[in-house]
Design a protein around this motif. Structure first.
Motif, PDB file in Angstrom:
ATOM      1  N   LEU A 173       0.834  -1.204   0.000  1.00 45.19           N
ATOM      2  CA  LEU A 173       0.000   0.000   0.000  1.00 45.19           C
ATOM      3  C   LEU A 173       0.864   1.249   0.000  1.00 45.19           C
ATOM      4  O   LEU A 173       1.846   1.330   0.749  1.00 45.19           O
ATOM      5  N   MET A 174       0.477   2.210  -0.830  1.00 42.82           N
ATOM      6  CA  MET A 174       1.217   3.472  -0.894  1.00 42.82           C
ATOM      7  C   MET A 174       0.405   4.541  -0.181  1.00 42.82           C
ATOM      8  O   MET A 174      -0.782   4.705  -0.455  1.00 42.82           O
ATOM      9  N   VAL A 175       1.067   5.234   0.725  1.00 39.81           N
ATOM     10  CA  VAL A 175       0.343   6.199   1.572  1.00 39.81           C
ATOM     11  C   VAL A 175       1.315   7.214   2.172  1.00 39.81           C
ATOM     12  O   VAL A 175       2.451   6.893   2.471  1.00 39.81           O
ATOM     13  N   GLU A 176       0.819   8.418   2.329  1.00 38.82           N
ATOM     14  CA  GLU A 176       1.620   9.511   2.916  1.00 38.82           C
ATOM     15  C   GLU A 176       1.082   9.880   4.284  1.00 38.82           C
ATOM     16  O   GLU A 176      -0.122   9.750   4.505  1.00 38.82           O
ATOM     17  N   ASN A 177       1.945  10.389   5.131  1.00 41.51           N
ATOM     18  CA  ASN A 177       1.433  11.134   6.280  1.00 41.51           C
ATOM     19  C   ASN A 177       0.971  12.472   5.722  1.00 41.51           C
ATOM     20  O   ASN A 177       1.552  12.972   4.757  1.00 41.51           O
ATOM     21  N   ILE A 178      -0.085  13.048   6.294  1.00 38.10           N
ATOM     22  CA  ILE A 178      -0.713  14.196   5.629  1.00 38.10           C
ATOM     23  C   ILE A 178      -0.922  15.390   6.577  1.00 38.10           C
ATOM     24  O   ILE A 178      -0.882  15.230   7.791  1.00 38.10           O
ATOM     25  N   ARG A 179      -1.161  16.517   5.962  1.00 40.34           N
ATOM     26  CA  ARG A 179      -1.564  17.688   6.740  1.00 40.34           C
ATOM     27  C   ARG A 179      -3.046  17.919   6.531  1.00 40.34           C
ATOM     28  O   ARG A 179      -3.513  17.957   5.394  1.00 40.34           O
ATOM     29  N   ILE A 180      -3.774  18.066   7.639  1.00 38.90           N
ATOM     30  CA  ILE A 180      -5.182  18.438   7.527  1.00 38.90           C
ATOM     31  C   ILE A 180      -5.374  19.657   8.406  1.00 38.90           C
ATOM     32  O   ILE A 180      -5.174  19.580   9.627  1.00 38.90           O
ATOM     33  N   GLY A 181      -5.710  20.775   7.791  1.00 35.87           N
ATOM     34  CA  GLY A 181      -5.792  22.029   8.548  1.00 35.87           C
ATOM     35  C   GLY A 181      -4.443  22.300   9.196  1.00 35.87           C
ATOM     36  O   GLY A 181      -3.407  22.242   8.534  1.00 35.87           O
ATOM     37  N   ASP A 182      -4.455  22.517  10.503  1.00 36.08           N
ATOM     38  CA  ASP A 182      -3.201  22.785  11.207  1.00 36.08           C
ATOM     39  C   ASP A 182      -2.560  21.510  11.753  1.00 36.08           C
ATOM     40  O   ASP A 182      -1.607  21.574  12.519  1.00 36.08           O
ATOM     41  N   HIS A 183      -3.133  20.358  11.380  1.00 36.15           N
ATOM     42  CA  HIS A 183      -2.687  19.115  12.009  1.00 36.15           C
ATOM     43  C   HIS A 183      -1.870  18.250  11.054  1.00 36.15           C
ATOM     44  O   HIS A 183      -2.233  18.105   9.892  1.00 36.15           O
ATOM     45  N   PHE A 184      -0.805  17.692  11.585  1.00 33.49           N
ATOM     46  CA  PHE A 184      -0.046  16.708  10.823  1.00 33.49           C
ATOM     47  C   PHE A 184      -0.550  15.338  11.265  1.00 33.49           C
ATOM     48  O   PHE A 184      -0.473  14.997  12.446  1.00 33.49           O
ATOM     49  N   VAL A 185      -1.111  14.591  10.340  1.00 31.94           N
ATOM     50  CA  VAL A 185      -1.774  13.326  10.679  1.00 31.94           C
ATOM     51  C   VAL A 185      -0.910  12.158  10.211  1.00 31.94           C
ATOM     52  O   VAL A 185      -0.532  12.088   9.036  1.00 31.94           O
ATOM     53  N   ALA A 186      -0.629  11.244  11.139  1.00 27.10           N
ATOM     54  CA  ALA A 186       0.248  10.107  10.830  1.00 27.10           C
ATOM     55  C   ALA A 186      -0.546   9.013  10.114  1.00 27.10           C
ATOM     56  O   ALA A 186      -0.653   7.876  10.584  1.00 27.10           O
ATOM     57  N   LEU A 187      -1.078   9.354   8.952  1.00 27.18           N
ATOM     58  CA  LEU A 187      -1.916   8.404   8.212  1.00 27.18           C
ATOM     59  C   LEU A 187      -1.153   7.122   7.866  1.00 27.18           C
ATOM     60  O   LEU A 187      -1.664   6.010   8.049  1.00 27.18           O
ATOM     61  N   ALA A 188       0.080   7.282   7.383  1.00 23.39           N
ATOM     62  CA  ALA A 188       0.862   6.099   6.991  1.00 23.39           C
ATOM     63  C   ALA A 188       1.096   5.196   8.200  1.00 23.39           C
ATOM     64  O   ALA A 188       0.987   3.962   8.106  1.00 23.39           O
ATOM     65  N   ALA A 189       1.378   5.814   9.349  1.00 23.74           N
ATOM     66  CA  ALA A 189       1.637   5.030  10.560  1.00 23.74           C
ATOM     67  C   ALA A 189       0.363   4.315  11.011  1.00 23.74           C
ATOM     68  O   ALA A 189       0.391   3.150  11.413  1.00 23.74           O
ATOM     69  N   ASP A 190      -0.765   5.003  10.924  1.00 26.78           N
ATOM     70  CA  ASP A 190      -2.027   4.387  11.361  1.00 26.78           C
ATOM     71  C   ASP A 190      -2.458   3.259  10.426  1.00 26.78           C
ATOM     72  O   ASP A 190      -2.983   2.240  10.860  1.00 26.78           O
ATOM     73  N   ILE A 191      -2.240   3.471   9.131  1.00 29.73           N
ATOM     74  CA  ILE A 191      -2.585   2.410   8.168  1.00 29.73           C
ATOM     75  C   ILE A 191      -1.691   1.189   8.423  1.00 29.73           C
ATOM     76  O   ILE A 191      -2.154   0.046   8.406  1.00 29.73           O
ATOM     77  N   LEU A 192      -0.436   1.444   8.723  1.00 31.38           N
ATOM     78  CA  LEU A 192       0.474   0.329   9.006  1.00 31.38           C
ATOM     79  C   LEU A 192       0.007  -0.455  10.236  1.00 31.38           C
ATOM     80  O   LEU A 192       0.019  -1.684  10.259  1.00 31.38           O
ATOM     81  N   ARG A 193      -0.428   0.278  11.255  1.00 30.98           N
ATOM     82  CA  ARG A 193      -0.913  -0.391  12.477  1.00 30.98           C
ATOM     83  C   ARG A 193      -2.088  -1.313  12.138  1.00 30.98           C
ATOM     84  O   ARG A 193      -2.144  -2.461  12.579  1.00 30.98           O
ATOM     85  N   LEU A 194      -3.022  -0.829  11.318  1.00 30.84           N
ATOM     86  CA  LEU A 194      -4.176  -1.656  10.942  1.00 30.84           C
ATOM     87  C   LEU A 194      -3.750  -2.848  10.077  1.00 30.84           C
ATOM     88  O   LEU A 194      -4.263  -3.953  10.236  1.00 30.84           O
ATOM     89  N   LEU A 195      -2.817  -2.577   9.185  1.00 33.15           N
ATOM     90  CA  LEU A 195      -2.324  -3.627   8.288  1.00 33.15           C
ATOM     91  C   LEU A 195      -1.699  -4.766   9.107  1.00 33.15           C
ATOM     92  O   LEU A 195      -1.887  -5.944   8.822  1.00 33.15           O
TER      93      LEU A 195
END
Ligand SMILES: C[S@@+](CC[C@H](N)C(=O)[O-])C[C@H]1O[C@@H](n2cnc3c(N)ncnc32)[C@H](O)[C@@H]1O
Length: 372
Positions: A173-195
């Motif tokens: 899976l290809m995924v980035e950590n992202i910025r949403i508004g003023d927040h840096f969201v560890a999307l890649a890390a969270d997806i890895l945890r679920l994976l």
């Protein structure tokens, strides 16, 4: 991709999405990936003639890559307009061994209506959270309002994917950590945890793109790289000798526990490697708490569905579910995995108790295979 990184410099003009398709997409196809991004992974993680599934196939870039490498593509896409674009794109390139199915990846088994273990490789650029999607297609992950709901939906997709990926097949899976508004969201890390709840994380790559958006004075970096999470449909190899030793100690301290599943069978017949130890406890709150504490004091990390349980919070967590996982990894790379089950009805425990026998190490086991 022998290096842990892959530098992509240009999108090959032979296979780019055509201007008409880009113009017809409500998002301007800004989430369309590159065929070059997928081809090295197709080559490295699958064989000639294999079936490559992209559960979020968008405009079919993965399927194009699959066919160019001599594989068959299978795509699932929730947006009907994108399904059409994907099919047209494949047809215009003369690629006809791929199939695009319209629907929600969270229901992929029903959607494909196939027998399990069909797919050789899952390869995808996942839909990101927080995309401000304006459509109203049911199941569209771009439109999920909260991060928690988004992660739950992704978890449901991974559960489905595990059932249709061949044993030892890869999911990439290809995924980035992202910025949403003023927040840096560890999307890649969270997806890895679920994976990691369902697959074994085996490697990673970083894809690096050249970005024109350079500002050396900015503290925040531009988003010009992607994580490639590489996991496999195999069990984690546990250290059976160490596990047996710990199980012996555990059984002596808590004689009520009953061992079942693959490790119980392994104790009698070592021909099949177990991936964890399943233990069943009677529904006795103090006992369950003491068993979990025993694991914690021995250096095990205790969790339930990927969420850590802090010492001191065990008692409160017991009524909320009928399972804990205790995992141990030491500096030598020795791994142990215990699944601790209990249920307030106690029926399973009583059934196990009637069938349990004792090994020479005083471990109580149910020897036959049990499906919970
Ligand atoms: C990052 S894009 C994929 C782009 C694709 N790699 C390409 O280059 O053509 C993610 C896609 O997932 C789709 N999607 C979102 N939720 C979905 C779901 N529940 N099931 C299937 N597809 C979904 C989106 O509509 C979007 O097209």
């Amino acid at each position: 991709v022998a290096n842990s990184w892959l530098h992509l410099t240009h999108n090959c003009s032979d296979y780019v999405l055509d201007k008409k398709s880009i113009a017809s997409d409500s998002f301007g196809a800004r989430d369309c990936g590159w065929v070059e991004q997928m081809r090295p992974f197709v080559r490295q993680f699958s064989h000639d003639g294999d079936v490559i599934l992209d559960p979020f196939c968008g405009f079919a870039s993965t399927l194009v890559a699959a066919e160019l490498e001599g594989r068959k593509g299978l795509g699932v896409e929730v947006e009907p307009s994108r399904v059409n674009i994907a099919r047209e794109r494949l047809a215009s390139l003369g690629l006809n061994s791929s199939r695009v199915v319209e629907g929600d990846a969270g229901r992929i088994q029903t959607l494909l209506g196939t027998s399990p273990c069909l797919v050789d490789l899952v390869l995808s650029n996942i839909p990101y959270f927080g995309c401000h999607w304006s459509g109203d297609t049911r199941g569209q992950l771009y439109a999920v309002p909260t991060y928690e709901e988004y992660l739950q939906e992704m978890r449901a997709c991974f559960r489905e994917l595990k059932n249709i990926l061949k044993p030892s097949g890869y999911i990439i899976l290809m995924v980035e950590n992202i910025r949403i508004g003023d927040h840096f969201v560890a999307l890649a890390a969270d997806i890895l945890r679920l994976l990691q709840e369902r697959f074994l994380f085996v490697d990673e790559r970083i894809i690096v793109y050249d970005s024109e958006d350079q500002n050396e004075n900015e503290v925040l970096g531009n988003r010009a790289h992607e994580h490639v999470l590489i996991a496999q449909h195999i069990a984690k190899p546990i250290d059976t000798a160490l596990t047996r030793l710990y199980l012996e100690g555990l059984s002596q301290t808590f004689p009520a526990i009953i061992v079942y599943g693959s490790f119980a069978q392994w104790l009698f017949d070592q021909s099949r490697q177990p991936s964890d130890v399943d233990i069943m406890l009677p529904y006795d709150l103090r006992l369950i708490e003491s068993v979990v504490d025993w694991f914690m004091t021995k250096g095990f990390k205790v969790s339930r569905w990927g969420t850590f349980i802090e010492p001191g919070c065990v008692k409160a967590a017991i009524p909320g579910g009928n399972y804990f996982r205790a995992e141990y990894l030491d500096a030598e790379g020795r791994l142990m995995n215990f699944d601790i089950s209990f249920s307030s009805e106690n029926t399973l425990y009583k059934m196990f108790e009637a069938k349990a026998i004792q090994t020479s190490e005083c471990i109580r086991v149910v020897r036959e295979a049990v499906n919970l």
